[in-house]
Design a protein around this motif. Structure first.
Motif, PDB file in Angstrom:
ATOM      1  N   SER A 116      12.876 -12.536 -36.204  1.00  0.00           N
ATOM      2  CA  SER A 116      13.068 -11.283 -35.464  1.00  0.00           C
ATOM      3  C   SER A 116      11.902 -11.015 -34.525  1.00  0.00           C
ATOM      4  N   ILE A 117      12.116 -10.122 -33.574  1.00  0.00           N
ATOM      5  CA  ILE A 117      11.026  -9.693 -32.696  1.00  0.00           C
ATOM      6  C   ILE A 117       9.900  -9.094 -33.536  1.00  0.00           C
ATOM      7  N   LYS A 118      10.259  -8.380 -34.580  1.00  0.00           N
ATOM      8  CA  LYS A 118       9.254  -7.782 -35.468  1.00  0.00           C
ATOM      9  C   LYS A 118       8.359  -8.838 -36.091  1.00  0.00           C
ATOM     10  N   ASP A 119       8.932  -9.992 -36.421  1.00  0.00           N
ATOM     11  CA  ASP A 119       8.128 -11.073 -36.991  1.00  0.00           C
ATOM     12  C   ASP A 119       6.985 -11.451 -36.057  1.00  0.00           C
ATOM     13  N   PHE A 120       7.246 -11.425 -34.769  1.00  0.00           N
ATOM     14  CA  PHE A 120       6.216 -11.804 -33.793  1.00  0.00           C
ATOM     15  C   PHE A 120       5.252 -10.651 -33.545  1.00  0.00           C
ATOM     16  N   LEU A 121       5.756  -9.427 -33.566  1.00  0.00           N
ATOM     17  CA  LEU A 121       4.863  -8.269 -33.444  1.00  0.00           C
ATOM     18  C   LEU A 121       3.870  -8.221 -34.600  1.00  0.00           C
ATOM     19  N   GLN A 122       4.312  -8.647 -35.770  1.00  0.00           N
ATOM     20  CA  GLN A 122       3.455  -8.623 -36.961  1.00  0.00           C
ATOM     21  C   GLN A 122       2.762  -9.961 -37.209  1.00  0.00           C
ATOM     22  N   MET A 123       2.891 -10.891 -36.273  1.00  0.00           N
ATOM     23  CA  MET A 123       2.314 -12.229 -36.418  1.00  0.00           C
ATOM     24  C   MET A 123       2.703 -12.859 -37.751  1.00  0.00           C
ATOM     25  N   SER A 124       3.978 -12.765 -38.046  1.00  0.00           N
ATOM     26  CA  SER A 124       4.511 -13.314 -39.299  1.00  0.00           C
ATOM     27  C   SER A 124       5.668 -14.268 -39.024  1.00  0.00           C
ATOM     28  N   SER A 125       5.588 -14.961 -37.888  1.00  0.00           N
ATOM     29  CA  SER A 125       6.679 -15.875 -37.540  1.00  0.00           C
ATOM     30  C   SER A 125       6.701 -17.098 -38.450  1.00  0.00           C
ATOM     31  N   SER A 157       4.191 -22.438 -27.215  1.00  0.00           N
ATOM     32  CA  SER A 157       4.564 -21.342 -28.123  1.00  0.00           C
ATOM     33  C   SER A 157       6.005 -21.470 -28.596  1.00  0.00           C
ATOM     34  N   ILE A 158       6.891 -21.914 -27.714  1.00  0.00           N
ATOM     35  CA  ILE A 158       8.309 -22.052 -28.057  1.00  0.00           C
ATOM     36  C   ILE A 158       8.552 -23.252 -28.972  1.00  0.00           C
ATOM     37  N   ASN A 159       7.834 -24.318 -28.741  1.00  0.00           N
ATOM     38  CA  ASN A 159       8.142 -25.587 -29.412  1.00  0.00           C
ATOM     39  C   ASN A 159       7.430 -25.764 -30.744  1.00  0.00           C
ATOM     40  N   ARG A 160       6.719 -24.758 -31.220  1.00  0.00           N
ATOM     41  CA  ARG A 160       6.093 -24.868 -32.542  1.00  0.00           C
ATOM     42  C   ARG A 160       7.148 -25.041 -33.642  1.00  0.00           C
ATOM     43  N   ILE A 161       6.759 -25.722 -34.692  1.00  0.00           N
ATOM     44  CA  ILE A 161       7.632 -25.874 -35.854  1.00  0.00           C
ATOM     45  C   ILE A 161       7.141 -24.945 -36.961  1.00  0.00           C
ATOM     46  N   PHE A 162       7.938 -24.790 -38.005  1.00  0.00           N
ATOM     47  CA  PHE A 162       7.544 -23.941 -39.115  1.00  0.00           C
ATOM     48  C   PHE A 162       6.389 -24.550 -39.891  1.00  0.00           C
ATOM     49  N   ASN A 163       5.512 -23.701 -40.367  1.00  0.00           N
ATOM     50  CA  ASN A 163       4.472 -24.118 -41.297  1.00  0.00           C
ATOM     51  C   ASN A 163       5.079 -24.115 -42.692  1.00  0.00           C
ATOM     52  N   PRO A 164       5.271 -25.264 -43.303  1.00  0.00           N
ATOM     53  CA  PRO A 164       5.945 -25.311 -44.610  1.00  0.00           C
ATOM     54  C   PRO A 164       5.193 -24.561 -45.701  1.00  0.00           C
ATOM     55  N   LEU A 165       3.884 -24.368 -45.517  1.00  0.00           N
ATOM     56  CA  LEU A 165       3.103 -23.655 -46.521  1.00  0.00           C
ATOM     57  C   LEU A 165       3.328 -22.154 -46.463  1.00  0.00           C
ATOM     58  N   ARG A 166       3.837 -21.662 -45.327  1.00  0.00           N
ATOM     59  CA  ARG A 166       4.032 -20.219 -45.170  1.00  0.00           C
ATOM     60  C   ARG A 166       5.502 -19.804 -45.158  1.00  0.00           C
ATOM     61  N   LYS A 167       6.362 -20.687 -44.713  1.00  0.00           N
ATOM     62  CA  LYS A 167       7.761 -20.320 -44.498  1.00  0.00           C
ATOM     63  C   LYS A 167       8.391 -19.684 -45.727  1.00  0.00           C
ATOM     64  N   ASP A 168       8.159 -20.251 -46.894  1.00  0.00           N
ATOM     65  CA  ASP A 168       8.769 -19.752 -48.118  1.00  0.00           C
ATOM     66  C   ASP A 168       7.766 -19.043 -49.014  1.00  0.00           C
ATOM     67  N   SER A 169       6.645 -18.655 -48.424  1.00  0.00           N
ATOM     68  CA  SER A 169       5.601 -17.962 -49.180  1.00  0.00           C
ATOM     69  C   SER A 169       5.752 -16.456 -49.011  1.00  0.00           C
ATOM     70  N   SER A 170       5.212 -15.698 -49.964  1.00  0.00           N
ATOM     71  CA  SER A 170       5.204 -14.235 -49.820  1.00  0.00           C
ATOM     72  C   SER A 170       4.145 -13.799 -48.813  1.00  0.00           C
ATOM     73  N   PHE A 171       3.210 -14.687 -48.489  1.00  0.00           N
ATOM     74  CA  PHE A 171       2.160 -14.384 -47.519  1.00  0.00           C
ATOM     75  C   PHE A 171       2.487 -15.089 -46.213  1.00  0.00           C
ATOM     76  N   LYS A 172       2.986 -14.334 -45.245  1.00  0.00           N
ATOM     77  CA  LYS A 172       3.478 -14.932 -44.010  1.00  0.00           C
ATOM     78  C   LYS A 172       2.576 -14.675 -42.802  1.00  0.00           C
ATOM     79  N   TRP A 173       1.665 -13.697 -42.922  1.00  0.00           N
ATOM     80  CA  TRP A 173       0.868 -13.327 -41.758  1.00  0.00           C
ATOM     81  C   TRP A 173      -0.167 -14.383 -41.416  1.00  0.00           C
TER      82      TRP A 173
END
Length: 248
Positions: A116-125, A157-173
């Protein structure tokens, strides 16, 4: 009192100055704060203290004055956040909860489509950071011989991939310039304008700010940083927030 957003005219600001005593402030406390701010270790260029819309105290380092231009560095991120709010107010963006992929269409039908846009506003993408993306996005990739190759900040910025250590973690920021670069691109695609022209029309001109915005080597505005203006103009933005978005 009306929101500045509802007024199409510009508002010139000639700063009023006052004294700490007349504003009910303690001069000794201000002196101590200034002494700390301008200590050699702080690298401070300017300090303004505003109360009740007036400049109570204003001080600059040697060689600088009220007309000196400074860059915002990451304070620009707060301007981008405000511009997202303006775009929502103007119905160009539905809300912060909609998918960023509504505008970053390269992410449609991919694993990034739910962000979501909120994910990027909160730096939690949770998109993958590659070391210090600040240095990377400012100066590019360092090559083996010590030279640098320019980086297209938007593509990066567009072509980044998910960080596997954060994607499924409760700590996303995680603090990332690239997340704010995405927000700048969302504003541009939602408005069909550059982020700079959008800011000029909908924010800067409303409160009489004169600003320049840096671009990278690929003609992308660097949304995550690098707005240039005077300290007094930065103070106008702070005063706007102190007044809950209303401009008198």
């Amino acid at each position: 009192i009306n929101s500045f957003l509802s007024d199409e005219s510009s508002h010139s600001v000639d700063w009023i100055t006052s004294t700490p005593e007349s504003s009910g402030m303690n001069q000794e406390g201000i002196d101590k704060a200034m002494e700390y701010a301008f200590n050699d270790d702080q690298n401070t260029r300017s300090v303004l203290i505003i109360k009740n819309g007036s400049i109570v105290t204003e001080k600059y380092s040697d060689g600088n004055n009220e007309d000196t231009i400074s860059t915002s560095w990451s304070t620009a991120k707060s301007f981008v956040s405000a511009l997202i709010g303006i775009a929502i107010d103007k119905n160009q963006i539905q809300s912060v909860d909609i998918p960023a992929s509504d505008f970053i269409t390269e992410w449609k039908n991919t694993d990034k489509s739910f962000l979501s846009i909120k994910d990027f506003l909160q730096m939690s993408s949770t998109l993958l950071e590659i070391g210090d993306d600040g240095r990377l996005m400012y100066v590019g990739f360092e090559t083996f011989d010590g030279s640098y190759t320019l980086l297209d900040n938007l593509d990066f910025s567009i072509n980044r991939i998910f960080n596997p250590l954060r994607k499924d973690s409760s700590f996303k920021w995680n603090y990332q310039n690239a997340d704010t670069q995405i927000l700048g691109e969302i504003i541009e695609r939602a408005s069909n304008e550059t982020i700079y022209s959008y800011a000029q029309k909908n924010l800067f001109s409303k409160i009489d700010i004169k600003a320049d915005w840096w671009k990278d080597g690929f003609n992308n505005y660097m949304a995550y940083c690098c707005l240039d203006m005077t300290s007094r103009d930065f103070a106008k933005f702070g005063l706007l927030f102190a007044r809950d978005g209303r401009w008198f």
